[in-house]
Design a protein around this motif. Structure first.
Motif, PDB file in Angstrom:
ATOM      1  N   ASP A 107       0.812  -1.216   0.000  1.00 60.88           N
ATOM      2  CA  ASP A 107       0.000   0.000   0.000  1.00 60.88           C
ATOM      3  C   ASP A 107       0.846   1.267   0.000  1.00 60.88           C
ATOM      4  O   ASP A 107       0.487   2.255  -0.633  1.00 60.88           O
ATOM      5  CB  ASP A 107      -0.925  -0.008   1.216  1.00 60.88           C
ATOM      6  CG  ASP A 107      -2.047   1.020   1.084  1.00 60.88           C
ATOM      7  OD1 ASP A 107      -2.398   1.354  -0.054  1.00 60.88           O
ATOM      8  OD2 ASP A 107      -2.532   1.507   2.113  1.00 60.88           O
ATOM      9  N   ILE A 108       1.982   1.259   0.705  1.00 61.57           N
ATOM     10  CA  ILE A 108       2.728   2.523   0.883  1.00 61.57           C
ATOM     11  C   ILE A 108       3.673   2.831  -0.273  1.00 61.57           C
ATOM     12  O   ILE A 108       4.100   3.978  -0.429  1.00 61.57           O
ATOM     13  CB  ILE A 108       3.521   2.533   2.213  1.00 61.57           C
ATOM     14  CG1 ILE A 108       4.608   1.453   2.214  1.00 61.57           C
ATOM     15  CG2 ILE A 108       2.583   2.394   3.397  1.00 61.57           C
ATOM     16  CD1 ILE A 108       5.505   1.506   3.435  1.00 61.57           C
ATOM     17  N   PHE A 109       4.020   1.847  -1.078  1.00 65.74           N
ATOM     18  CA  PHE A 109       4.872   2.123  -2.237  1.00 65.74           C
ATOM     19  C   PHE A 109       4.000   2.259  -3.483  1.00 65.74           C
ATOM     20  O   PHE A 109       4.054   1.446  -4.417  1.00 65.74           O
ATOM     21  CB  PHE A 109       5.929   1.034  -2.406  1.00 65.74           C
ATOM     22  CG  PHE A 109       6.999   1.092  -1.347  1.00 65.74           C
ATOM     23  CD1 PHE A 109       7.912   2.127  -1.323  1.00 65.74           C
ATOM     24  CD2 PHE A 109       7.063   0.124  -0.353  1.00 65.74           C
ATOM     25  CE1 PHE A 109       8.890   2.196  -0.342  1.00 65.74           C
ATOM     26  CE2 PHE A 109       8.028   0.178   0.632  1.00 65.74           C
ATOM     27  CZ  PHE A 109       8.947   1.218   0.647  1.00 65.74           C
ATOM     28  N   VAL A 158      11.757   2.967 -11.248  1.00 65.06           N
ATOM     29  CA  VAL A 158      11.462   3.042  -9.822  1.00 65.06           C
ATOM     30  C   VAL A 158      11.248   1.606  -9.370  1.00 65.06           C
ATOM     31  O   VAL A 158      10.255   0.978  -9.771  1.00 65.06           O
ATOM     32  CB  VAL A 158      10.190   3.885  -9.550  1.00 65.06           C
ATOM     33  CG1 VAL A 158       9.900   3.946  -8.049  1.00 65.06           C
ATOM     34  CG2 VAL A 158      10.344   5.279 -10.132  1.00 65.06           C
ATOM     35  N   PRO A 159      12.172   1.033  -8.599  1.00 59.88           N
ATOM     36  CA  PRO A 159      12.095  -0.408  -8.296  1.00 59.88           C
ATOM     37  C   PRO A 159      10.729  -0.874  -7.809  1.00 59.88           C
ATOM     38  O   PRO A 159      10.259  -1.951  -8.199  1.00 59.88           O
ATOM     39  CB  PRO A 159      13.165  -0.573  -7.207  1.00 59.88           C
ATOM     40  CG  PRO A 159      14.156   0.497  -7.501  1.00 59.88           C
ATOM     41  CD  PRO A 159      13.351   1.662  -8.000  1.00 59.88           C
ATOM     42  N   GLU A 160      10.080  -0.059  -6.982  1.00 60.43           N
ATOM     43  CA  GLU A 160       8.796  -0.472  -6.414  1.00 60.43           C
ATOM     44  C   GLU A 160       7.643  -0.366  -7.424  1.00 60.43           C
ATOM     45  O   GLU A 160       6.589  -0.984  -7.231  1.00 60.43           O
ATOM     46  CB  GLU A 160       8.464   0.368  -5.178  1.00 60.43           C
ATOM     47  CG  GLU A 160       9.444   0.219  -4.024  1.00 60.43           C
ATOM     48  CD  GLU A 160      10.682   1.111  -4.169  1.00 60.43           C
ATOM     49  OE1 GLU A 160      11.516   1.119  -3.241  1.00 60.43           O
ATOM     50  OE2 GLU A 160      10.810   1.800  -5.217  1.00 60.43           O
ATOM     51  N   LEU A 161       7.831   0.433  -8.466  1.00 58.81           N
ATOM     52  CA  LEU A 161       6.743   0.663  -9.431  1.00 58.81           C
ATOM     53  C   LEU A 161       7.045   0.131 -10.820  1.00 58.81           C
ATOM     54  O   LEU A 161       6.143  -0.048 -11.639  1.00 58.81           O
ATOM     55  CB  LEU A 161       6.431   2.162  -9.526  1.00 58.81           C
ATOM     56  CG  LEU A 161       5.937   2.855  -8.251  1.00 58.81           C
ATOM     57  CD1 LEU A 161       5.708   4.341  -8.520  1.00 58.81           C
ATOM     58  CD2 LEU A 161       4.657   2.202  -7.754  1.00 58.81           C
ATOM     59  N   GLY A 162       8.335  -0.065 -11.135  1.00 54.97           N
ATOM     60  CA  GLY A 162       8.718  -0.517 -12.465  1.00 54.97           C
ATOM     61  C   GLY A 162       9.311   0.618 -13.289  1.00 54.97           C
ATOM     62  O   GLY A 162       9.695   1.668 -12.767  1.00 54.97           O
ATOM     63  N   THR A 163       9.390   0.413 -14.578  1.00 53.38           N
ATOM     64  CA  THR A 163      10.000   1.381 -15.489  1.00 53.38           C
ATOM     65  C   THR A 163       8.937   2.322 -16.050  1.00 53.38           C
ATOM     66  O   THR A 163       7.903   1.873 -16.558  1.00 53.38           O
ATOM     67  CB  THR A 163      10.714   0.669 -16.641  1.00 53.38           C
ATOM     68  OG1 THR A 163      11.752  -0.157 -16.098  1.00 53.38           O
ATOM     69  CG2 THR A 163      11.338   1.678 -17.602  1.00 53.38           C
ATOM     70  N   ILE A 164       9.221   3.612 -15.938  1.00 52.58           N
ATOM     71  CA  ILE A 164       8.304   4.641 -16.441  1.00 52.58           C
ATOM     72  C   ILE A 164       8.942   5.243 -17.687  1.00 52.58           C
ATOM     73  O   ILE A 164      10.023   5.834 -17.620  1.00 52.58           O
ATOM     74  CB  ILE A 164       8.062   5.727 -15.374  1.00 52.58           C
ATOM     75  CG1 ILE A 164       7.466   5.101 -14.110  1.00 52.58           C
ATOM     76  CG2 ILE A 164       7.152   6.824 -15.921  1.00 52.58           C
ATOM     77  CD1 ILE A 164       7.415   6.046 -12.926  1.00 52.58           C
TER      78      ILE A 164
END
Length: 289
Positions: A107-109, A158-164
């Protein structure tokens, strides 16, 4: 994918001139190519020749949004790329007592807790954007590693979200005063433009544009004297910005011509070190210029 801001080199020159930036043919050509090819533009040269102003002029000429990363010693990923809102994350964890760590971490990332900094902001922008990485040479070498992914592929991981990945590539300008050598890896990703001091005729046009109330003959004298100072062995020779400041100073004083008294009393506008002022006062021959 290129922006397509400009249709030709002549259009670059015309639209930049409309913002008050008089571009040489080399500048106009390189800006056009950076736009057409979708490549970052690395601009080097001494302070005060219009490197940063070029990015601002492109922004104004195209109606784009300017996103600026001002580099300095110690700038890091949290200031350049992104960071997490740790205070908000802590509040969320506290409010969710009883949850497992895996549940809280999921939830927090998320986007809600992400604080984008200039590089990520520019990559994520869906509107026309100019990304200015100002005084790149003042940043630590490690920051160049951050820039390589951004400038090479126009993406951020962004490791927690992936590649933007950028939906629309920003028109990117990096400036450098060459206080340290930038890496070859960074240079390979950019088109290169060196902006030096302008030719006398172009500098006269710049003065005429920026200080329209100044007599043309006096403006020509100003440019010649500045050129003579640049030929001296000074700690810091006057920049184009200081030429304009001096012209405005003379206009404010109501000076009609350059004489020894006026020059002596206003040299501090052009030169910023006392030993330079002393050397210029001793060597400058107004009759010769």
């Amino acid at each position: 994918m290129a922006n397509g801001f400009f249709g030709s080199v002549d259009e670059v020159a015309e639209r930049l001139a409309a913002t008050g930036y008089l571009a040489s043919p080399a500048i106009a050509t390189t800006v056009f190519l950076a736009d057409r090819l979708g490549k970052p533009l690395l601009v080097e040269g001494p302070a005060g020749v219009g490197k940063t102003q070029l990015a601002k002029a492109v922004t104004e000429a195209t109606g784009a949004r300017l996103v600026r990363l001002q580099c300095y010693e110690g700038v890091d990923e949290a200031r350049a790329l992104y960071e997490w809102n740790h205070a908000k994350q802590l509040l969320r964890i506290t409010a969710g007592r009883g949850e497992s760590w895996d549940e809280a971490r999921t939830d927090i990332f998320t986007e809600e807790f992400l604080l984008p900094r200039p590089l990520l902001t520019a990559i994520r922008s869906e509107e026309p954007t100019v990304l200015l990485v100002d005084e790149t040479d003042k940043a630590d070498v490690e920051v160049e590693g951050l820039l390589l992914e951004v400038l090479g592929d126009f993406q951020v991981t962004v490791p927690e979200l992936g590649t933007i990945t950028a939906a629309r590539r920003p028109f990117t300008v990096l400036t450098s005063n060459a206080s340290r050598e930038l890496s070859e890896a960074l240079r390979r990703r950019c088109l290169f433009l060196h902006i030096g001091f302008p030719e006398e005729e172009l500098e006269r046009r710049i003065v005429a544009l920026k200080v329209p109330g100044l007599d043309a003959a006096l403006a020509a004298s100003v440019v010649r004297v500045v050129g003579a100072l640049r030929a001296m062995d000074l700690r810091k020779v006057p920049s184009v910005a200081e030429t304009v400041d001096w012209a405005r100073t003379l206009l404010a004083l109501g000076a009609e011509r350059l004489d020894e008294r006026v020059v002596r009393e206003t040299l501090g506008v052009l030169l910023k070190h006392q030993d330079d002022i002393a050397r210029a006062s001793a060597k400058l021959d107004l009759d010769a210029v």
